[in-house]
Motif scaffolding. Structure first.
Motif, short mmCIF file in Angstrom:
data_model
loop_
_atom_site.label_atom_id
_atom_site.label_comp_id
_atom_site.label_asym_id
_atom_site.label_seq_id
_atom_site.Cartn_x
_atom_site.Cartn_y
_atom_site.Cartn_z
N THR A 1 2.82 5.50 11.59
CA THR A 1 2.39 6.23 10.50
C THR A 1 2.36 7.81 10.60
O THR A 1 1.82 8.44 11.47
CB THR A 1 1.03 5.88 9.77
OG1 THR A 1 1.04 4.28 9.65
CG2 THR A 1 0.87 6.40 8.50
N ARG B 1 -4.83 5.11 5.43
CA ARG B 1 -3.59 4.92 5.61
C ARG B 1 -3.42 4.46 7.34
O ARG B 1 -2.40 3.93 7.72
CB ARG B 1 -2.69 6.13 5.50
CG ARG B 1 -2.15 6.26 4.30
CD ARG B 1 -1.83 8.24 4.26
NE ARG B 1 -0.93 8.02 2.93
CZ ARG B 1 -1.42 8.21 1.78
NH1 ARG B 1 -2.92 8.46 1.59
NH2 ARG B 1 -0.88 8.41 0.58
N ARG C 1 5.95 4.27 -7.08
CA ARG C 1 5.75 3.63 -5.86
C ARG C 1 4.37 4.14 -5.16
O ARG C 1 3.42 3.71 -4.70
CB ARG C 1 6.78 3.52 -5.09
CG ARG C 1 8.17 2.49 -5.39
CD ARG C 1 9.06 2.54 -4.32
NE ARG C 1 9.86 3.92 -3.79
CZ ARG C 1 10.91 4.15 -4.58
NH1 ARG C 1 11.55 3.27 -5.36
NH2 ARG C 1 11.34 5.15 -4.36
N PHE C 2 4.10 5.64 -5.28
CA PHE C 2 3.24 6.14 -4.27
C PHE C 2 1.85 5.75 -5.29
O PHE C 2 0.86 5.50 -4.59
CB PHE C 2 3.36 7.70 -4.50
CG PHE C 2 2.39 8.40 -4.21
CD1 PHE C 2 2.07 8.76 -2.49
CD2 PHE C 2 1.28 8.83 -4.91
CE1 PHE C 2 1.16 9.42 -2.01
CE2 PHE C 2 0.19 9.64 -4.30
CZ PHE C 2 0.14 9.99 -3.05
N THR D 1 0.84 2.08 -4.09
CA THR D 1 0.25 2.30 -2.81
C THR D 1 -1.14 2.68 -2.85
O THR D 1 -2.02 2.16 -2.12
CB THR D 1 1.34 2.83 -1.94
OG1 THR D 1 2.55 2.50 -2.10
CG2 THR D 1 0.61 3.05 -0.63
N GLU D 2 -1.35 3.92 -3.57
CA GLU D 2 -2.67 4.40 -3.66
C GLU D 2 -3.73 3.66 -3.92
O GLU D 2 -4.78 3.35 -3.61
CB GLU D 2 -2.42 5.63 -4.36
CG GLU D 2 -2.05 6.86 -3.52
CD GLU D 2 -3.15 7.55 -2.46
OE1 GLU D 2 -4.39 7.39 -2.71
OE2 GLU D 2 -2.53 7.89 -1.18
N SER E 1 -3.75 0.36 -4.01
CA SER E 1 -3.77 -0.71 -3.34
C SER E 1 -4.51 -0.23 -2.15
O SER E 1 -5.60 -1.09 -1.90
CB SER E 1 -2.51 -1.17 -2.91
OG SER E 1 -2.70 -2.31 -1.76
N LEU E 2 -4.43 0.85 -1.41
CA LEU E 2 -5.10 1.41 -0.41
C LEU E 2 -6.71 1.59 -0.82
O LEU E 2 -7.46 1.25 0.02
CB LEU E 2 -4.45 2.60 0.12
CG LEU E 2 -3.33 2.58 0.88
CD1 LEU E 2 -2.80 3.72 0.93
CD2 LEU E 2 -3.19 1.66 2.24
N PRO F 1 7.64 -2.39 -8.54
CA PRO F 1 6.62 -2.02 -7.64
C PRO F 1 5.13 -3.19 -7.74
O PRO F 1 4.51 -3.53 -7.06
CB PRO F 1 5.97 -0.53 -8.07
CG PRO F 1 7.30 -0.18 -8.46
CD PRO F 1 7.94 -1.30 -9.17
N SER G 1 5.66 -5.76 -6.03
CA SER G 1 5.19 -5.80 -4.45
C SER G 1 3.94 -5.44 -4.39
O SER G 1 3.36 -5.53 -3.11
CB SER G 1 6.06 -4.49 -4.11
OG SER G 1 7.31 -4.37 -4.34
N HIS G 2 3.06 -5.20 -5.21
CA HIS G 2 1.57 -5.03 -5.27
C HIS G 2 0.97 -5.90 -6.17
O HIS G 2 0.15 -5.47 -6.98
CB HIS G 2 1.36 -3.49 -5.29
CG HIS G 2 1.94 -2.75 -4.41
ND1 HIS G 2 1.31 -2.37 -3.25
CD2 HIS G 2 3.15 -1.88 -4.64
CE1 HIS G 2 2.00 -1.54 -2.33
NE2 HIS G 2 2.97 -1.24 -3.18
#
Length: 312
Positions: free
Chosen positions: A2, A29, A165-166, A169-170, A172-173, A229, A232-233
């Motif tokens: 990463t 991350r 997409r970002f 991801t955010e 999800s994290l 997306p 994917s999430h």
């Protein structure tokens, strides 16, 4: 492996807030945190007796040790498990951070700072880092609602795909909901934001005041932008927000309940001038939570400069 999270450090309270946010981003991350301090020739915060291009000069080493030690203490208080590196560089902060973005997963900066950092988000430089950086840029400001959603500003151009997409991801994290917002301008004179804020969606005159048509189109835009997306999430709850109104005011108002606002640096309609005109100034100066700016990778810096000019 990463890529690291990079944060600009200048000793200001704002940059320490940025360090805290960057530490959290690095932790979720599983990335290293890189503290970057830049010496520009015009740095006004250096002590007398030490030339700005000589970090070993009189008083400068003490300033550096204090600034970076305070930043590292903040980082370890937030995320003690994160690996930390220090990078002291000669150069203008904007240029140094732009270069650092080439090997980073995220660059984090405060909304105010000292010396050369103080102009980072003001006037004509407001869009520089986001327009030229090679990774997303997180501007730490406001008072984020830690239990609130990640707020995503969606437009209908392919250029917004990276931002979508970002944001997923955010969310999800962070274990947060994603609130996907698409703003349609109604065309009425009393909701026009100005020449730098064209409508997100262009409508035929017969439909300018048809609110049902606006919302139906907004729903289609959200469907198209979120489909891939979202698949994917599946862990991310999504709240769709098709609205008609004023671009700047809608984004700023919605940010009050968010922990992060994600916007694209290029796009069609209202987002085309997002970092180059009045919308950029409004969001970067008045959003009530941190703002993540994700530039379309398909457009190089030269292309990004070809849009509307940024005015102080």
């Amino acid at each position: 492996m990463t890529k690291p999270v990079v944060v600009g450090v200048d000793g200001s309270a704002s940059s320490l807030d940025a360090v805290g946010a960057a530490s959290h981003e690095a932790a979720i991350r599983g990335a290293e945190l890189r503290l970057v301090h830049a010496f520009g020739r015009s740095s006004s915060h250096l002590p007398a007796g030490g030339p700005p291009w000589n970090p070993a000069g009189s008083g400068v080493r003490e300033l550096l040790d204090g600034t970076l030690a305070a930043a590292e203490r903040r980082a370890r208080a937030v995320a003690p498990q994160v690996g930390i590196s220090r990078d002291v560089t000669v150069g203008e902060p904007l240029v140094v951070l732009e270069i650092a973005s080439r090997t980073a997963s995220l660059v984090v900066v405060g909304s105010r700072g000292l010396g050369a950092f103080s102009s980072l988000l003001l006037g004509s430089t407001s869009g520089h880092l986001a327009a030229h950086g090679r990774c997303p840029v997180l501007v730490v400001r406001g008072r984020p609602n830690r239990s609130g959603p990640v707020l995503l500003a969606v437009d209908d151009s392919p250029a917004s795909e990276e931002a979508v997409r970002f944001a997923f991801t955010e969310a999800s994290l962070r274990g947060a909901d994603l609130a996907a917002l698409h703003v349609c301008r109604t065309g009425s004179a009393d909701v026009y934001d100005g020449p730098a804020d064209p409508p997100f969606v262009t409508y035929d005159e017969t439909h300018l005041h048809d609110e049902r048509h606006l919302h139906e189109h907004a729903e289609r835009v959200l469907d198209a932008a979120l489909a891939g997306p979202r698949a994917s999430h599946p862990d991310v709850p999504v709240v769709r927000k098709p609205v008609a109104g004023r671009v700047r005011h809608t984004l700023i108002d919605a940010s009050a309940d968010a922990q992060l606002l994600v916007v694209g640096a290029r796009g069609r309609g209202g987002f085309r001038g997002l970092l180059l005109g009045s919308v950029s100034q409004a969001v970067l100066h008045h959003a009530q939570c941190p703002v993540a700016v994700v530039r379309h990778r398909g457009e190089g810096p030269a292309a990004a400069e070809g849009g509307e000019g940024d005015h102080p």
